[in-house]
Motif scaffolding. Structure first.
Motif, mmCIF file in Angstrom:
data_model
loop_
_atom_site.group_PDB
_atom_site.id
_atom_site.type_symbol
_atom_site.label_atom_id
_atom_site.label_comp_id
_atom_site.label_asym_id
_atom_site.label_seq_id
_atom_site.Cartn_x
_atom_site.Cartn_y
_atom_site.Cartn_z
ATOM 1 N N GLU A 41 0.816 -1.217 0.000
ATOM 2 C CA GLU A 41 0.000 0.000 0.000
ATOM 3 C C GLU A 41 0.847 1.264 0.000
ATOM 4 O O GLU A 41 0.378 2.316 -0.427
ATOM 5 C CB GLU A 41 -0.945 -0.004 1.199
ATOM 6 N N ALA A 42 2.084 1.163 0.461
ATOM 7 C CA ALA A 42 2.962 2.337 0.534
ATOM 8 C C ALA A 42 3.491 2.753 -0.828
ATOM 9 O O ALA A 42 3.993 3.855 -0.985
ATOM 10 C CB ALA A 42 4.118 2.065 1.490
ATOM 11 N N GLY A 43 3.384 1.875 -1.816
ATOM 12 C CA GLY A 43 3.782 2.244 -3.169
ATOM 13 C C GLY A 43 5.210 1.879 -3.517
ATOM 14 O O GLY A 43 5.913 1.212 -2.749
ATOM 15 N N PRO A 44 5.651 2.334 -4.688
ATOM 16 C CA PRO A 44 6.949 1.934 -5.231
ATOM 17 C C PRO A 44 8.151 2.266 -4.342
ATOM 18 O O PRO A 44 9.140 1.544 -4.355
ATOM 19 C CB PRO A 44 7.042 2.705 -6.556
ATOM 20 N N MET A 45 8.073 3.327 -3.576
ATOM 21 C CA MET A 45 9.202 3.695 -2.720
ATOM 22 C C MET A 45 9.436 2.670 -1.607
ATOM 23 O O MET A 45 10.524 2.589 -1.051
ATOM 24 C CB MET A 45 8.987 5.086 -2.111
ATOM 25 N N ALA A 46 8.426 1.878 -1.294
ATOM 26 C CA ALA A 46 8.541 0.868 -0.243
ATOM 27 C C ALA A 46 8.893 -0.502 -0.806
ATOM 28 O O ALA A 46 8.792 -1.501 -0.095
ATOM 29 C CB ALA A 46 7.244 0.805 0.553
ATOM 30 N N TYR A 47 9.325 -0.557 -2.058
ATOM 31 C CA TYR A 47 9.632 -1.846 -2.679
ATOM 32 C C TYR A 47 10.647 -2.664 -1.876
ATOM 33 O O TYR A 47 10.455 -3.869 -1.698
ATOM 34 C CB TYR A 47 10.084 -1.653 -4.126
ATOM 35 N N PRO A 48 11.717 -2.059 -1.351
ATOM 36 C CA PRO A 48 12.650 -2.855 -0.537
ATOM 37 C C PRO A 48 11.972 -3.493 0.686
ATOM 38 O O PRO A 48 12.267 -4.640 1.028
ATOM 39 C CB PRO A 48 13.722 -1.858 -0.107
ATOM 40 N N LYS A 49 11.045 -2.792 1.299
ATOM 41 C CA LYS A 49 10.319 -3.355 2.440
ATOM 42 C C LYS A 49 9.393 -4.485 1.987
ATOM 43 O O LYS A 49 9.219 -5.471 2.688
ATOM 44 C CB LYS A 49 9.526 -2.274 3.171
ATOM 45 N N VAL A 51 9.977 -6.475 -0.594
ATOM 46 C CA VAL A 51 10.860 -7.612 -0.869
ATOM 47 C C VAL A 51 11.227 -8.322 0.430
ATOM 48 O O VAL A 51 11.191 -9.551 0.516
ATOM 49 C CB VAL A 51 12.123 -7.161 -1.638
ATOM 50 N N GLU A 52 11.540 -7.550 1.447
ATOM 51 C CA GLU A 52 11.894 -8.137 2.745
ATOM 52 C C GLU A 52 10.717 -8.904 3.349
ATOM 53 O O GLU A 52 10.877 -10.028 3.842
ATOM 54 C CB GLU A 52 12.344 -7.030 3.699
ATOM 55 N N ALA A 53 9.535 -8.317 3.301
ATOM 56 C CA ALA A 53 8.351 -8.980 3.856
ATOM 57 C C ALA A 53 8.011 -10.245 3.076
ATOM 58 O O ALA A 53 7.663 -11.273 3.667
ATOM 59 C CB ALA A 53 7.165 -8.024 3.866
ATOM 60 N N LEU A 54 8.116 -10.187 1.750
ATOM 61 C CA LEU A 54 7.849 -11.366 0.931
ATOM 62 C C LEU A 54 8.872 -12.471 1.199
ATOM 63 O O LEU A 54 8.525 -13.651 1.242
ATOM 64 C CB LEU A 54 7.834 -11.004 -0.550
ATOM 65 N N SER A 55 10.106 -12.086 1.408
ATOM 66 C CA SER A 55 11.148 -13.063 1.733
ATOM 67 C C SER A 55 10.850 -13.741 3.071
ATOM 68 O O SER A 55 10.987 -14.965 3.207
ATOM 69 C CB SER A 55 12.508 -12.367 1.782
ATOM 70 N N VAL A 97 5.485 -12.125 -8.259
ATOM 71 C CA VAL A 97 5.332 -10.762 -7.729
ATOM 72 C C VAL A 97 6.659 -10.012 -7.822
ATOM 73 O O VAL A 97 6.694 -8.854 -8.243
ATOM 74 C CB VAL A 97 4.821 -10.791 -6.265
ATOM 75 N N LEU A 98 7.736 -10.671 -7.451
ATOM 76 C CA LEU A 98 9.043 -10.013 -7.452
ATOM 77 C C LEU A 98 9.529 -9.660 -8.853
ATOM 78 O O LEU A 98 10.295 -8.717 -9.023
ATOM 79 C CB LEU A 98 10.071 -10.885 -6.736
ATOM 80 N N THR A 99 9.058 -10.390 -9.855
ATOM 81 C CA THR A 99 9.407 -10.056 -11.238
ATOM 82 C C THR A 99 8.318 -9.214 -11.896
ATOM 83 O O THR A 99 8.327 -9.030 -13.113
ATOM 84 C CB THR A 99 9.661 -11.337 -12.071
ATOM 85 N N ARG A 100 7.391 -8.770 -11.080
ATOM 86 C CA ARG A 100 6.273 -7.924 -11.509
ATOM 87 C C ARG A 100 5.397 -8.596 -12.572
ATOM 88 O O ARG A 100 4.862 -7.947 -13.461
ATOM 89 C CB ARG A 100 6.787 -6.570 -11.962
ATOM 90 N N LYS A 101 5.256 -9.921 -12.430
ATOM 91 C CA LYS A 101 4.397 -10.680 -13.338
ATOM 92 C C LYS A 101 3.222 -11.291 -12.584
ATOM 93 O O LYS A 101 2.487 -12.095 -13.149
ATOM 94 C CB LYS A 101 5.215 -11.783 -14.020
ATOM 95 N N GLY A 102 3.077 -10.937 -11.332
ATOM 96 C CA GLY A 102 1.995 -11.489 -10.525
ATOM 97 C C GLY A 102 1.523 -10.472 -9.498
ATOM 98 O O GLY A 102 2.154 -9.436 -9.292
ATOM 99 N N ARG A 103 0.406 -10.810 -8.872
ATOM 100 C CA ARG A 103 -0.208 -9.908 -7.893
ATOM 101 C C ARG A 103 0.007 -10.427 -6.473
ATOM 102 O O ARG A 103 0.157 -11.623 -6.252
ATOM 103 C CB ARG A 103 -1.692 -9.784 -8.174
ATOM 104 N N ILE A 104 -0.051 -9.510 -5.534
ATOM 105 C CA ILE A 104 0.125 -9.835 -4.114
ATOM 106 C C ILE A 104 -1.162 -10.403 -3.520
ATOM 107 O O ILE A 104 -1.112 -11.173 -2.565
ATOM 108 C CB ILE A 104 0.572 -8.575 -3.348
ATOM 109 N N THR A 105 -2.282 -10.065 -4.092
ATOM 110 C CA THR A 105 -3.583 -10.450 -3.525
ATOM 111 C C THR A 105 -3.689 -11.932 -3.182
ATOM 112 O O THR A 105 -4.132 -12.265 -2.072
ATOM 113 C CB THR A 105 -4.721 -10.026 -4.472
ATOM 114 N N PRO A 106 -3.281 -12.863 -4.057
ATOM 115 C CA PRO A 106 -3.407 -14.281 -3.678
ATOM 116 C C PRO A 106 -2.599 -14.641 -2.428
ATOM 117 O O PRO A 106 -3.047 -15.447 -1.614
ATOM 118 C CB PRO A 106 -2.880 -15.037 -4.900
ATOM 119 N N LEU A 107 -1.436 -14.031 -2.272
ATOM 120 C CA LEU A 107 -0.618 -14.305 -1.083
ATOM 121 C C LEU A 107 -1.318 -13.812 0.184
ATOM 122 O O LEU A 107 -1.335 -14.509 1.202
ATOM 123 C CB LEU A 107 0.760 -13.640 -1.223
#
Length: 125
Positions: A41-49, A51-55, A97-107
């Motif tokens: 929800e925080a947008g593109p600037m929070a991408y590193p966060k 990635v960390e949360a998804l990991s 999701v990490l390659t921007r070919k999927g959505r976060i919603t299913p997760l």
């Protein structure tokens, strides 16, 4: 630090040590789910966060898969198989999701369904 704050901290520490494994699982999944959602929800600037949360979510699901693959796991075989399948799906969907070919919603939906199950609430499925 006042007495009330000290008492609250002491109580919180004691509550964590007496928590059930199911409660611990719930807390971990809820925490990582919240982090994924907040970063998304925080947008593109929070991408590193994100990635960390998804990991962290992947590590959590890997741990669940290892646990249900153990022959000594007491869960019913059918449930163990479904959890293992979900763990595999989470790995694949996270890669998308990490390659921007999927959505976060299913997760988020999978984690929410697991949280409902751990809390004892029924889902509409």
């Amino acid at each position: 630090m006042n007495v009330q704050t000290q008492a609250l901290r002491a109580y919180a520490q004691n509550a964590r040590t007496t928590q059930t494994p199911r409660g611990t699982e719930y807390e971990l999944i809820a925490r990582v789910t919240h982090r994924i959602k907040a970063a998304a929800e925080a947008g593109p600037m929070a991408y590193p966060k994100l990635v960390e949360a998804l990991s962290d979510n992947q590590r959590l699901w890997t741990t669940l898969a290892i646990d249900v693959a153990d022959e000594g796991n007491a869960l019913p075989q059918d449930l163990r198989a479904r959890i293992f399948y979900l763990a595999e799906f989470v790995q694949q969907q996270t890669s998308k999701v990490l390659t921007r070919k999927g959505r976060i919603t299913p997760l988020l939906e999978i984690n929410a369904a697991i949280l409902k199950g751990l809390s004892g609430r029924r889902t509409n499925r």
